[in-house]
Design an enzyme around this catalytic site. Sequence first.
Site, PDB file in Angstrom:
ATOM      1  N   ASP A   1      23.123  13.669 -37.109  1.00 30.65           N
ATOM      2  CA  ASP A   1      24.250  13.151 -36.316  1.00 30.65           C
ATOM      3  C   ASP A   1      25.060  12.212 -37.202  1.00 30.65           C
ATOM      4  O   ASP A   1      24.655  11.908 -38.329  1.00 30.65           O
ATOM      5  CB  ASP A   1      23.767  12.428 -35.041  1.00 30.65           C
ATOM      6  CG  ASP A   1      24.795  12.538 -33.910  1.00 30.65           C
ATOM      7  OD1 ASP A   1      25.964  12.132 -34.115  1.00 30.65           O
ATOM      8  OD2 ASP A   1      24.449  13.041 -32.825  1.00 30.65           O
TER       9      ASP A   1
ATOM     10  N   ASP B   1      27.751  14.642 -41.374  1.00 29.91           N
ATOM     11  CA  ASP B   1      28.981  14.989 -40.674  1.00 29.91           C
ATOM     12  C   ASP B   1      29.186  16.497 -40.836  1.00 29.91           C
ATOM     13  O   ASP B   1      29.337  16.986 -41.968  1.00 29.91           O
ATOM     14  CB  ASP B   1      30.140  14.206 -41.323  1.00 29.91           C
ATOM     15  CG  ASP B   1      31.473  14.473 -40.656  1.00 29.91           C
ATOM     16  OD1 ASP B   1      31.598  15.478 -39.934  1.00 29.91           O
ATOM     17  OD2 ASP B   1      32.401  13.668 -40.876  1.00 29.91           O
TER      18      ASP B   1
ATOM     19  N   TYR C   1      39.197  22.634 -26.654  1.00 25.23           N
ATOM     20  CA  TYR C   1      37.768  22.843 -26.466  1.00 25.23           C
ATOM     21  C   TYR C   1      37.500  24.327 -26.138  1.00 25.23           C
ATOM     22  O   TYR C   1      36.617  24.964 -26.737  1.00 25.23           O
ATOM     23  CB  TYR C   1      37.249  21.944 -25.342  1.00 25.23           C
ATOM     24  CG  TYR C   1      35.770  22.060 -25.081  1.00 25.23           C
ATOM     25  CD1 TYR C   1      34.853  21.407 -25.907  1.00 25.23           C
ATOM     26  CD2 TYR C   1      35.277  22.816 -24.024  1.00 25.23           C
ATOM     27  CE1 TYR C   1      33.485  21.514 -25.677  1.00 25.23           C
ATOM     28  CE2 TYR C   1      33.921  22.930 -23.784  1.00 25.23           C
ATOM     29  CZ  TYR C   1      33.026  22.271 -24.612  1.00 25.23           C
ATOM     30  OH  TYR C   1      31.673  22.380 -24.381  1.00 25.23           O
TER      31      TYR C   1
HETATM   32  N1  LIG Z   1      27.272  18.738 -21.584  1.00 27.76           N
HETATM   33  C1  LIG Z   1      27.818  19.844 -21.059  1.00 27.76           C
HETATM   34  O1  LIG Z   1      28.172  19.905 -19.863  1.00 27.76           O
HETATM   35  C2  LIG Z   1      27.992  21.060 -21.930  1.00 27.76           C
HETATM   36  C3  LIG Z   1      28.277  22.286 -21.329  1.00 27.76           C
HETATM   37  C4  LIG Z   1      28.440  23.408 -22.136  1.00 27.76           C
HETATM   38  C5  LIG Z   1      28.322  23.292 -23.521  1.00 27.76           C
HETATM   39  N2  LIG Z   1      28.067  22.070 -24.063  1.00 27.76           N
HETATM   40  C6  LIG Z   1      27.977  21.986 -25.512  1.00 27.76           C
HETATM   41  O2  LIG Z   1      26.698  21.478 -25.860  1.00 27.76           O
HETATM   42  C7  LIG Z   1      26.780  20.708 -27.048  1.00 27.76           C
HETATM   43  C8  LIG Z   1      26.212  19.318 -26.796  1.00 27.76           C
HETATM   44  O3  LIG Z   1      26.947  18.707 -25.754  1.00 27.76           O
HETATM   45  P1  LIG Z   1      26.606  17.235 -25.235  1.00 27.76           P
HETATM   46  O4  LIG Z   1      27.089  17.176 -23.833  1.00 27.76           O
HETATM   47  O5  LIG Z   1      25.196  16.892 -25.536  1.00 27.76           O
HETATM   48  O6  LIG Z   1      27.618  16.378 -26.121  1.00 27.76           O
HETATM   49  P2  LIG Z   1      27.529  14.844 -26.540  1.00 27.76           P
HETATM   50  O7  LIG Z   1      28.930  14.379 -26.647  1.00 27.76           O
HETATM   51  O8  LIG Z   1      26.592  14.100 -25.645  1.00 27.76           O
HETATM   52  O9  LIG Z   1      26.875  14.929 -27.989  1.00 27.76           O
HETATM   53  C9  LIG Z   1      27.551  15.474 -29.079  1.00 27.76           C
HETATM   54  C10 LIG Z   1      26.954  14.870 -30.333  1.00 27.76           C
HETATM   55  O10 LIG Z   1      27.630  15.455 -31.471  1.00 27.76           O
HETATM   56  C11 LIG Z   1      27.827  14.423 -32.423  1.00 27.76           C
HETATM   57  N3  LIG Z   1      28.936  14.745 -33.317  1.00 27.76           N
HETATM   58  C12 LIG Z   1      30.271  14.748 -33.036  1.00 27.76           C
HETATM   59  N4  LIG Z   1      30.978  15.022 -34.137  1.00 27.76           N
HETATM   60  C13 LIG Z   1      30.082  15.212 -35.131  1.00 27.76           C
HETATM   61  C14 LIG Z   1      30.210  15.503 -36.515  1.00 27.76           C
HETATM   62  N5  LIG Z   1      31.409  15.649 -37.095  1.00 27.76           N
HETATM   63  N6  LIG Z   1      29.077  15.634 -37.247  1.00 27.76           N
HETATM   64  C15 LIG Z   1      27.850  15.472 -36.667  1.00 27.76           C
HETATM   65  N7  LIG Z   1      27.675  15.183 -35.382  1.00 27.76           N
HETATM   66  C16 LIG Z   1      28.780  15.048 -34.620  1.00 27.76           C
HETATM   67  C17 LIG Z   1      28.119  13.170 -31.588  1.00 27.76           C
HETATM   68  O11 LIG Z   1      27.896  11.982 -32.351  1.00 27.76           O
HETATM   69  C18 LIG Z   1      27.159  13.350 -30.420  1.00 27.76           C
HETATM   70  O12 LIG Z   1      25.917  12.718 -30.649  1.00 27.76           O
HETATM   71  C19 LIG Z   1      28.263  20.684 -27.435  1.00 27.76           C
HETATM   72  O13 LIG Z   1      28.513  21.669 -28.401  1.00 27.76           O
HETATM   73  C20 LIG Z   1      28.959  21.021 -26.137  1.00 27.76           C
HETATM   74  O14 LIG Z   1      30.221  21.580 -26.329  1.00 27.76           O
HETATM   75  C21 LIG Z   1      27.879  20.964 -23.306  1.00 27.76           C
END
Ligand SMILES: NC(=O)c1ccc[n+]([C@@H]2O[C@H](COP(=O)([O-])OP(=O)(O)OC[C@H]3O[C@@H](n4cnc5c(N)ncnc54)[C@H](O)[C@@H]3O)[C@@H](O)[C@H]2O)c1
Length: 277
Positions: free
Chosen positions: A46, A73, A188
Site C-alpha cells: 500500500d 505505489d 471509475y
Molecule cells: N468497496 C466496494 O464497495 C467495492 C465494490 C466493487 C469493487 N471494489 C473494488 O475493490 C477494491 C478495493 O476497494 P476498497 O473499498 O477496499 O477501497 P479502499 O479505498 O478502502 O482501499 C483502497 C486501497 O488502495 C490504496 N491505494 C490507492 N492508490 C494506490 C496506489 N497508487 N498504490 C498503492 N495503493 C494504492 C489505498 O491507500 C487504499 O488502502 C478496489 O479496486 C475497488 O474498486 C470495491
Amino acid sequence: MAETGRTDKLFDLRDRIVVVTGALGQLGREFTRSLHESGCRVAALDLHAGDEERRTAFGELADSSRLLLLEADVTRRESLELALARIEKEWGTPTGLVNNAGLDSPPDASGLENGPFETYPDASWDRVMEVNSKGVFLCCQVFGGAMAREGAGSIINICSIYGVVSPNQSLYEYRREGGETFFKPVAYAASKSSLLNLTRYLGTYWGRSGVRVNAVTFGGVFNEQDPRFLENYHGHVPMGRMARADEYNGVIQFLLSDAASYMTGSNLTVDGGWTAW
Ligand SMILES: NC(=O)c1ccc[n+]([C@@H]2O[C@H](COP(=O)([O-])OP(=O)(O)OC[C@H]3O[C@@H](n4cnc5c(N)ncnc54)[C@H](O)[C@@H]3O)[C@@H](O)[C@H]2O)c1
C-alpha cells in the site's frame, strides 16, 4: 474421509506467496487476513506502510513472519520492482497477485468531481485511470512477468458492477432532491471496464505459460453509507442488501487455488444479483 482430503488439497493455499495491492483498504485488509489464515505468505502493498498503519490494520498479525507489509505505489514501476526484489529475497517469486488497489470518488468529494459529465475534470479522469487501469497493467508486467518466467501463477483483477453496467444514477436522486448536482462520475466505471479486456488479453497471452489471469466483478460493500443511499441500493439488488466485507474472501481463495486450474481470461461476478436483471 478420503473426499475431505481431496477437497482440502484442491483449495490448499499453504505456502503460496501472494501479493495484495491496496492491502490497507477495506477489502485489502480482508483479503490479507483471510489469505494469511489459509497459510499463504502475504506481501501486502500500500502507499503507506509504517508501523502505525501495520498495527491499526492487522493488530497481532503485523508480527507474523508470513506477512510482509511493503510501501509501494502501483502507478510507479520502480516502486513495484523494489517490492518484487524484496519479496524474492525474503520468500521467492510470488505465485499469486490480487490487483485490489483502487481509487473511487468519495461521496463527499468536491462538486466538480461528483458533478455533471460535461464538466468532469480531466485531471480527475487521469488520476483514477492512473491507479485503476495503468496500476493494474504495471503490476501485471512486474509481478506477472516474474510469474511467467517461473511458469506458475494466478492473477486476480478486482472489477466492479460499475465496470460492467453503468452506475445507476437514480440511486443518488435523494442528493439531487436535496439541491446538490450529484452524479456518480465516469472515470471509475471506464477504468474498471478496461480491466475486463486486460484480463482477457493476458489470460490468452499467458495461456500456455502457467499464469492464469481472471477478473472478479464485485457489488457494493456495506461501509456505514447514508441510510437513504442504502435504501435505494437495497431496492436494486435481488438479494436486497450490500455485501459484507468478508463475503469476497471465498472467491479470491478459489481463483488462487488449484480448484480454478482450468480457468483463465474469465470474469466471476459476485454482486448479490445486481447485474442479473
Ligand atoms: N468497496 C466496494 O464497495 C467495492 C465494490 C466493487 C469493487 N471494489 C473494488 O475493490 C477494491 C478495493 O476497494 P476498497 O473499498 O477496499 O477501497 P479502499 O479505498 O478502502 O482501499 C483502497 C486501497 O488502495 C490504496 N491505494 C490507492 N492508490 C494506490 C496506489 N497508487 N498504490 C498503492 N495503493 C494504492 C489505498 O491507500 C487504499 O488502502 C478496489 O479496486 C475497488 O474498486 C470495491
